[in-house]
Design a protein around this motif. Structure first.
Motif, PDB file in Angstrom:
ATOM      1  N   ILE A  60      60.709  48.628  48.164  1.00 43.91           N
ATOM      2  CA  ILE A  60      59.562  48.157  48.956  1.00 43.91           C
ATOM      3  C   ILE A  60      58.259  48.679  48.358  1.00 43.91           C
ATOM      4  CG2 ILE A  60      58.414  48.381  51.196  1.00 43.91           C
ATOM      5  CD1 ILE A  60      61.269  48.357  52.443  1.00 43.91           C
ATOM      6  N   ILE A  61      58.243  49.946  48.012  1.00 45.67           N
ATOM      7  CA  ILE A  61      57.041  50.535  47.410  1.00 45.67           C
ATOM      8  C   ILE A  61      56.783  49.925  46.046  1.00 45.67           C
ATOM      9  CG2 ILE A  61      56.088  52.683  46.485  1.00 45.67           C
ATOM     10  CD1 ILE A  61      57.433  54.104  48.895  1.00 45.67           C
ATOM     11  N   ALA A  62      57.829  49.680  45.274  1.00 43.97           N
ATOM     12  CA  ALA A  62      57.659  49.066  43.950  1.00 43.97           C
ATOM     13  C   ALA A  62      57.102  47.655  44.073  1.00 43.97           C
ATOM     14  CB  ALA A  62      58.992  49.055  43.211  1.00 43.97           C
ATOM     15  N   LEU A  63      57.565  46.888  45.047  1.00 50.57           N
ATOM     16  CA  LEU A  63      57.045  45.527  45.245  1.00 50.57           C
ATOM     17  C   LEU A  63      55.582  45.549  45.679  1.00 50.57           C
ATOM     18  CD1 LEU A  63      60.101  43.793  46.934  1.00 50.57           C
ATOM     19  CD2 LEU A  63      59.096  43.237  44.722  1.00 50.57           C
ATOM     20  N   ALA A  64      55.253  46.446  46.601  1.00 50.31           N
ATOM     21  CA  ALA A  64      53.863  46.536  47.057  1.00 50.31           C
ATOM     22  C   ALA A  64      52.948  46.988  45.920  1.00 50.31           C
ATOM     23  CB  ALA A  64      53.764  47.513  48.235  1.00 50.31           C
ATOM     24  N   GLY A  65      53.380  47.975  45.165  1.00 45.99           N
ATOM     25  CA  GLY A  65      52.569  48.461  44.044  1.00 45.99           C
ATOM     26  C   GLY A  65      52.423  47.430  42.944  1.00 45.99           C
ATOM     27  N   THR A  66      53.480  46.683  42.678  1.00 45.85           N
ATOM     28  CA  THR A  66      53.413  45.639  41.663  1.00 45.85           C
ATOM     29  C   THR A  66      52.446  44.543  42.086  1.00 45.85           C
ATOM     30  OG1 THR A  66      55.670  46.111  40.942  1.00 45.85           O
ATOM     31  CG2 THR A  66      54.773  43.951  40.381  1.00 45.85           C
ATOM     32  N   ALA A  67      52.435  44.209  43.366  1.00 47.67           N
ATOM     33  CA  ALA A  67      51.489  43.203  43.855  1.00 47.67           C
ATOM     34  C   ALA A  67      50.055  43.670  43.653  1.00 47.67           C
ATOM     35  CB  ALA A  67      51.754  42.906  45.329  1.00 47.67           C
TER      36      ALA A  67
END
Length: 180
Positions: A60-67
């Motif tokens: 979840i954190i990786a997806l938010a940070g990638t966005a």
């Protein structure tokens, strides 16, 4: 060799420096997101096992940070964003190499922490950024000008002068007629 000019007398591209800066920016973004989101995710997202919950939190954190990090695709040079994620993988490798220099128990602990917090952002970021770059990249390659070409263009503009019109400019360039 100069810092800004290569052997062929061309300007060097600042792409490597921009990609390294993007990797450091991404590192900061992911660190900030882990600091802010770790506790709320721990309280609200629970799966069957602690390992599955931790993996979900990392994803979840990786997806938010990638966005957030993919906002660098708004730059003129689209290569900076995916190369920043590649640089983030290099930084992760550097952290792992530094952890391997530790002794005994600390080595295993650091490698687990680096893998826990670093693997998801690197994998998700590269998996998202590279296909996005291949869709957004310009189709025609940009041509770099040499320093000599830039100097010639500047000299031509200076010789033409701002007060002359196009018709006067062509007359000034023609050689004088010779008497036969």
């Amino acid at each position: 060799m100069s810092l800004f000019i290569d052997k062929q007398n061309r300007r060097k591209s600042p792409l490597a420096l921009a990609a390294f800066g993007a990797a450091l920016l991404y590192l900061g973004v992911f660190a900030l997101l882990y600091a802010v989101l770790a506790e709320p995710l721990y309280e609200h997202v629970r799966l069957g096992s602690p390992a599955a919950s931790t993996a979900a939190h990392g994803a979840i954190i990786a997806l938010a940070g990638t966005a957030v990090c993919c906002l660098l695709f708004l730059l003129e040079d689209k290569r900076v964003a995916p190369l920043g994620f590649a640089g983030l993988a290099v930084v992760l490798g550097m952290f792992c190499a530094a952890a391997l220099m530790l002794e005994g128990e600390e080595r295993g602990l650091m490698l687990r922490l680096i893998g826990l917090y670093g693997a998801a952002p690197v994998l998700v970021g590269n998996a998202v950024a590279w296909p996005l770059y291949w869709k957004l990249r310009p189709k025609a390659p940009r041509r770099r000008k040499t320093v000599r070409q830039e100097l010639m263009e500047a000299a031509a503009k200076e010789a033409a002068g701002p007060e002359r019109g196009p018709a006067q400019r062509t007359e000034a360039v023609r050689p004088p007629a010779q008497d036969a």
